[in-house]
Design a protein around this motif. Structure first.
Motif, PDB file in Angstrom:
ATOM      1  N   GLU A  51     -22.086   6.203   5.729  1.00  0.00           N
ATOM      2  CA  GLU A  51     -22.906   5.094   6.232  1.00  0.00           C
ATOM      3  C   GLU A  51     -22.408   3.752   5.708  1.00  0.00           C
ATOM      4  OE1 GLU A  51     -24.826   8.858   6.687  1.00  0.00           O
ATOM      5  OE2 GLU A  51     -24.062   7.887   4.849  1.00  0.00           O
ATOM      6  N   GLN A  52     -21.975   3.707   4.468  1.00  0.00           N
ATOM      7  CA  GLN A  52     -21.432   2.476   3.911  1.00  0.00           C
ATOM      8  C   GLN A  52     -20.154   2.058   4.638  1.00  0.00           C
ATOM      9  OE1 GLN A  52     -20.890   3.052  -0.284  1.00  0.00           O
ATOM     10  NE2 GLN A  52     -23.059   2.687  -0.773  1.00  0.00           N
ATOM     11  N   ILE A  53     -19.298   3.026   4.907  1.00  0.00           N
ATOM     12  CA  ILE A  53     -18.053   2.717   5.599  1.00  0.00           C
ATOM     13  C   ILE A  53     -18.335   2.188   6.999  1.00  0.00           C
ATOM     14  CG2 ILE A  53     -15.949   3.721   6.587  1.00  0.00           C
ATOM     15  CD1 ILE A  53     -15.813   5.549   4.175  1.00  0.00           C
ATOM     16  N   GLN A  54     -19.282   2.797   7.679  1.00  0.00           N
ATOM     17  CA  GLN A  54     -19.633   2.336   9.022  1.00  0.00           C
ATOM     18  C   GLN A  54     -20.111   0.880   8.976  1.00  0.00           C
ATOM     19  OE1 GLN A  54     -22.643   4.689  11.011  1.00  0.00           O
ATOM     20  NE2 GLN A  54     -21.897   4.061  13.030  1.00  0.00           N
ATOM     21  N   ALA A  55     -20.926   0.550   7.985  1.00  0.00           N
ATOM     22  CA  ALA A  55     -21.418  -0.826   7.862  1.00  0.00           C
ATOM     23  C   ALA A  55     -20.277  -1.783   7.555  1.00  0.00           C
ATOM     24  CB  ALA A  55     -22.487  -0.905   6.767  1.00  0.00           C
ATOM     25  N   VAL A  56     -19.346  -1.372   6.678  1.00  0.00           N
ATOM     26  CA  VAL A  56     -18.207  -2.227   6.322  1.00  0.00           C
ATOM     27  C   VAL A  56     -17.348  -2.509   7.548  1.00  0.00           C
ATOM     28  CG1 VAL A  56     -16.039  -2.307   5.023  1.00  0.00           C
ATOM     29  CG2 VAL A  56     -18.152  -1.571   3.888  1.00  0.00           C
ATOM     30  N   VAL A  57     -17.076  -1.471   8.335  1.00  0.00           N
ATOM     31  CA  VAL A  57     -16.276  -1.651   9.548  1.00  0.00           C
ATOM     32  C   VAL A  57     -16.973  -2.610  10.510  1.00  0.00           C
ATOM     33  CG1 VAL A  57     -15.352  -0.517  11.610  1.00  0.00           C
ATOM     34  CG2 VAL A  57     -15.113   0.579   9.373  1.00  0.00           C
ATOM     35  N   GLN A  58     -18.245  -2.423  10.703  1.00  0.00           N
ATOM     36  CA  GLN A  58     -18.990  -3.282  11.635  1.00  0.00           C
ATOM     37  C   GLN A  58     -18.994  -4.735  11.180  1.00  0.00           C
ATOM     38  OE1 GLN A  58     -22.713  -1.131  11.670  1.00  0.00           O
ATOM     39  NE2 GLN A  58     -22.101   0.193  13.380  1.00  0.00           N
ATOM     40  N   HIS A  59     -19.149  -4.980   9.897  1.00  0.00           N
ATOM     41  CA  HIS A  59     -19.145  -6.349   9.386  1.00  0.00           C
ATOM     42  C   HIS A  59     -17.760  -6.991   9.521  1.00  0.00           C
ATOM     43  CE1 HIS A  59     -23.210  -6.021   8.119  1.00  0.00           C
ATOM     44  NE2 HIS A  59     -22.993  -5.219   7.086  1.00  0.00           N
TER      45      HIS A  59
END
Length: 466
Positions: A51-59
């Motif tokens: 979930e953290q990686i997904q948020a980092v990619v989106q940002h």
């Protein structure tokens, strides 16, 4: 140019402030790998879950900022170097084995698990994961998958592509992608698992892997064969691989490599040795001696000086110490050498070895060759001094000759080290424009804004209108 404050705040919220580095001195160690290349990242993010990686990619996508994933940085081609700036996403803290399932011969792991940690955990249940790069004690499963790095056992047990059932990944568009199966069969849809493996983080960031486990062999036999020349050793490889007993390791060293490690070796080496094979055979104890003798018979032949079978663990250790002494010796003699890992069909190895000798002689470059001979994967080392301009010009011409030779033998310019930045200029020579254009299209499907590890792997396309 610094990163937007709004992006840094978003990243800190996604992973926690303790998992975000922004000071130049703190970020510096994450700007390089095991190549000589380095570029300072503008920020470093540590992730601990999908979930953290997904948020980092989106940002990062929202701000159009490059995002470069990395493991422990053991790669040799600059694939984790942030040469276009941006954020480095390090996965070293995602180091959990999520499921060990010996009944179904699989494990589910995060990308930051080291190869050795997986081997140790699987070993408690009588299994192993076949890929075993030389850096197994330090390199991560995510890195093994990113490069499709295999090691000596690939000759019998295959590469990560052959030993991975499925993946969880975050694409460059920020979508969560689950590929593959938990079973040994599955043919629904396209094989995105094998597509992601070896893509060096340019299509998606792997956050979990379902890996296949293999039962540990009951016993092993270790042999060392010494030859008068590299050509004789290469011809022996073809004979060994043409008979039914497949070795679990078949390693090769040329005459120069033997000379370098002669004083380090615990095993006696003939003075006139021009080539050496390290051979390992595994399987059930019953019949293993006969299998080893069959391999030894294939190893013997014209140009063979001796074939030695280790009878004790001390003798096994002494034989393998010969091979393990090579890398330290090379680093001492030429710490800035050029190291390429090319692959040719096994039957073409004698031609490759002969061609390398001629190229080294014609360009005045010392070439030392060793590697995984059982699948034609040879590490070609050009011993050069990067501070010598004339020598580097000769090395560039010699390297081009090496790749021309390999491709002319229907080989590949990389077996397991990947492409990164170092080999990118040569990729089109192997792939051809139609295949390269299709790969660029695929990359845009996964990463429409081009934020994932930009500038790595694929060279730019020429104008399609021309």
């Amino acid at each position: 140019m610094s990163l937007p404050t709004s992006l840094l705040k978003s990243l800190a919220t996604a992973v926690g402030r303790d998992n975000l580095l922004t000071r130049a001195a703190d970020c510096w160690p994450y700007g390089g790998d095991n190549s000589r290349l380095h570029a300072p990242p503008q920020a470093v993010v540590f992730a601990t879950c999908t979930e953290q990686i997904q948020a980092v990619v989106q940002h990062c996508r929202a701000h159009g900022v490059p995002l470069v994933p990395r493991g422990r940085g053991t790669g040799t081609t600059g694939a984790t170097v942030p040469d276009q700036g941006g954020v480095v996403l390090t996965l070293e803290r995602m180091d959990r084995i999520l499921d060990m399932d010996p009944d179904n011969r699989l494990a589910v792991v995060q990308p930051g698990v080291t190869n050795q940690a997986l081997q140790d955990a699987a070993g408690h249940h009588g299994f192993f994961w076949p890929p075993d790069p030389t850096s197994a004690a330090y390199c991560t499963i995510g890195g093994n998958l990113a490069y499709n790095s295999a090691g000596p056992r690939a000759v019998k047990y295959g590469t990560p592509r052959d030993n991975t059932l499925g993946l969880t990944a975050i694409t460059g568009s920020g979508h969560l992608l689950r590929t593959g199966v938990h079973t040994t069969k599955g043919v629904v849809g396209y094989d995105l698992t094998r597509l992601l493996i070896g893509s060096e983080g340019t299509l998606g960031i792997i956050t979990e892997a379902i890996v296949k486990l293999t039962p540990l062999p009951e016993a092993k036999r270790t042999l060392q064969a010494v030859y008068t020349s590299m050509t004789a050793a290469a011809q022996a490889v073809s004979r060994i691989m043409a008979q039914p007993v497949v070795p679990c390791a078949l390693e090769f060293m040329d005459g120069r490599a033997i000379d370098m490690i002669r004083h380090y070796s615990q095993a006696a080496l003939p003075e006139d040795a021009g080539g050496l094979l390290m051979i390992e055979v595994d399987g059930p104890e019953a019949g293993l001696d006969a299998a080893a003798q069959r391999v030894a018979a294939a190893a013997a032949g014209e140009g063979c000086l001796e074939v030695a079978l280790a009878r004790t663990q001390a003798e096994v250790k002494a034989l393998w110490a010969t091979r393990k002494a090579l890398s330290p010796a090379l680093r001492t003699i030429a710490p800035k050498k050029i190291n390429e890992d090319v692959v040719v069909p096994v039957s073409k190895m004698p031609v490759l070895i002969s061609g390398l000798e001629k190229l080294g002689s014609s360009h005045g470059i010392t070439i030392v060759s060793f590697g995984h001979a059982g699948n034609g994967n040879i590490h070609v080392n050009l011993l050069v001094d990067p501070d010598d301009t004339e020598q580097m010009k000769a090395a560039d011409a010699c390297l081009k000759g090496v790749f021309d030779l390999v491709l002319g033998l229907r080989g590949s310019i990389s077996g397991e080290h990947g492409i990164g930045l170092v080999k990118r200029p040569f990729v089109a020579q192997e792939l051809g424009q139609p295949a390269l254009a299709l790969m660029h299209d695929l990359r845009r499907c996964f990463d429409p804004d081009g934020i994932l590890n930009p500038g790595k792997g694929l060279p730019p396309l020429p104008d399609r209108a021309t």
